[in-house]
Design a protein around this motif. Sequence first.
Motif, PDB file in Angstrom:
ATOM      1  N   VAL A 100       1.534   0.330  -0.625  1.00  0.00           N
ATOM      2  CA  VAL A 100       2.505   1.168  -1.329  1.00  0.00           C
ATOM      3  C   VAL A 100       2.614   0.775  -2.793  1.00  0.00           C
TER       4      VAL A 100
ATOM      5  N   SER B 237       2.764 -10.222   4.750  1.00  0.00           N
ATOM      6  CA  SER B 237       2.505 -11.310   5.707  1.00  0.00           C
ATOM      7  C   SER B 237       3.714 -12.232   5.816  1.00  0.00           C
TER       8      SER B 237
ATOM      9  N   THR C  38       4.644 -15.338   1.008  1.00  0.00           N
ATOM     10  CA  THR C  38       5.297 -15.534  -0.289  1.00  0.00           C
ATOM     11  C   THR C  38       6.760 -15.918  -0.111  1.00  0.00           C
TER      12      THR C  38
HETATM   13  P1  IMP Z   1       3.143 -11.478   1.491  1.00  0.00           P
HETATM   14  O1  IMP Z   1       1.889 -11.103   2.244  1.00  0.00           O
HETATM   15  O2  IMP Z   1       4.382 -11.149   2.260  1.00  0.00           O
HETATM   16  O3  IMP Z   1       3.086 -12.893   1.011  1.00  0.00           O
HETATM   17  O4  IMP Z   1       3.169 -10.545   0.213  1.00  0.00           O
HETATM   18  C1  IMP Z   1       2.546 -11.007  -0.928  1.00  0.00           C
HETATM   19  C2  IMP Z   1       2.715 -10.107  -2.103  1.00  0.00           C
HETATM   20  O5  IMP Z   1       1.717  -9.102  -1.992  1.00  0.00           O
HETATM   21  C3  IMP Z   1       4.009  -9.340  -2.271  1.00  0.00           C
HETATM   22  O6  IMP Z   1       5.021 -10.059  -2.916  1.00  0.00           O
HETATM   23  C4  IMP Z   1       3.523  -8.200  -3.162  1.00  0.00           C
HETATM   24  O7  IMP Z   1       3.474  -8.644  -4.507  1.00  0.00           O
HETATM   25  C5  IMP Z   1       2.142  -7.970  -2.654  1.00  0.00           C
HETATM   26  N1  IMP Z   1       2.068  -6.836  -1.740  1.00  0.00           N
HETATM   27  C6  IMP Z   1       1.950  -6.848  -0.395  1.00  0.00           C
HETATM   28  N2  IMP Z   1       1.868  -5.609   0.102  1.00  0.00           N
HETATM   29  C7  IMP Z   1       1.935  -4.775  -0.969  1.00  0.00           C
HETATM   30  C8  IMP Z   1       1.904  -3.331  -1.114  1.00  0.00           C
HETATM   31  O8  IMP Z   1       1.795  -2.542  -0.163  1.00  0.00           O
HETATM   32  N3  IMP Z   1       1.993  -2.867  -2.396  1.00  0.00           N
HETATM   33  C9  IMP Z   1       2.112  -3.680  -3.478  1.00  0.00           C
HETATM   34  N4  IMP Z   1       2.162  -5.016  -3.384  1.00  0.00           N
HETATM   35  C10 IMP Z   1       2.077  -5.552  -2.138  1.00  0.00           C
END
Ligand code: IMP
Length: 181
Positions: free
Chosen positions: A154, A106, A109
């Motif tokens: 993944v 998303s 982070t």
């Molecule tokens: P964000 O949604 O960009 O804030 O991602 C949040 C966190 O979710 C990432 O830093 C990962 O730790 C985790 N994450 C998101 N997608 C995946 C995936 O496909 N595999 C493993 N971890 C994920």
Amino acid sequence: MENLYHEFERILVTEEQIQSRVRELAAEISEDYRGKGSIVLIGILKGSFMFTADLARHLTIPHYIDFMALSSYGNSAVSGAVRILLDLRADIYQKHVLIIEDIVDSGHTIDYLYTVLKTRKPASIKTCVLTRKVDKAINTPIDYLGFDIPDVWVVGYGLDFAERHRTWPFIAELKKDAYQD
Ligand code: IMP
Ligand code: MG
């Protein structure tokens, strides 16, 4: 080792592809920062531990390693719901900072992290992201990108599903029945 391959839909990025891209990124980063003094690599735990280690090994410029750990409050789809579990040891004031992330989904982070680190007034701040799920709108610029990947779950090369599968040397797509009802 226990055979866990049946949990994967397919291998998305092979070990060879990862290692070759990591070397390319390290060369590009080394080139861009040459002559600017030491940079601070900020690996985001736990997912970036392998990527940070491999990337650092191929840098040809002076660098320091530091780590942060972040966590989303429950539903990570809620914007801003990120908290710091482990903060940096060292001050980054007037330092060149490179954030090392395993994956941007998303973008919440990395957006949060970028905003927080900026308030500490580093000399510069850039981002190096191994994988990005395509077609997501994020605010933070990604300066160095490993791979665009499809919007699936993944695992491997640091990435987990409920703490499993982190230490494979490749990135695999998990079968949907493993993470969806
Ligand atoms: P964000 O949604 O960009 O804030 O991602 C949040 C966190 O979710 C990432 O830093 C990962 O730790 C985790 N994450 C998101 N997608 C995946 C995936 O496909 N595999 C493993 N971890 C994920
Ligand atoms: Mg992560």
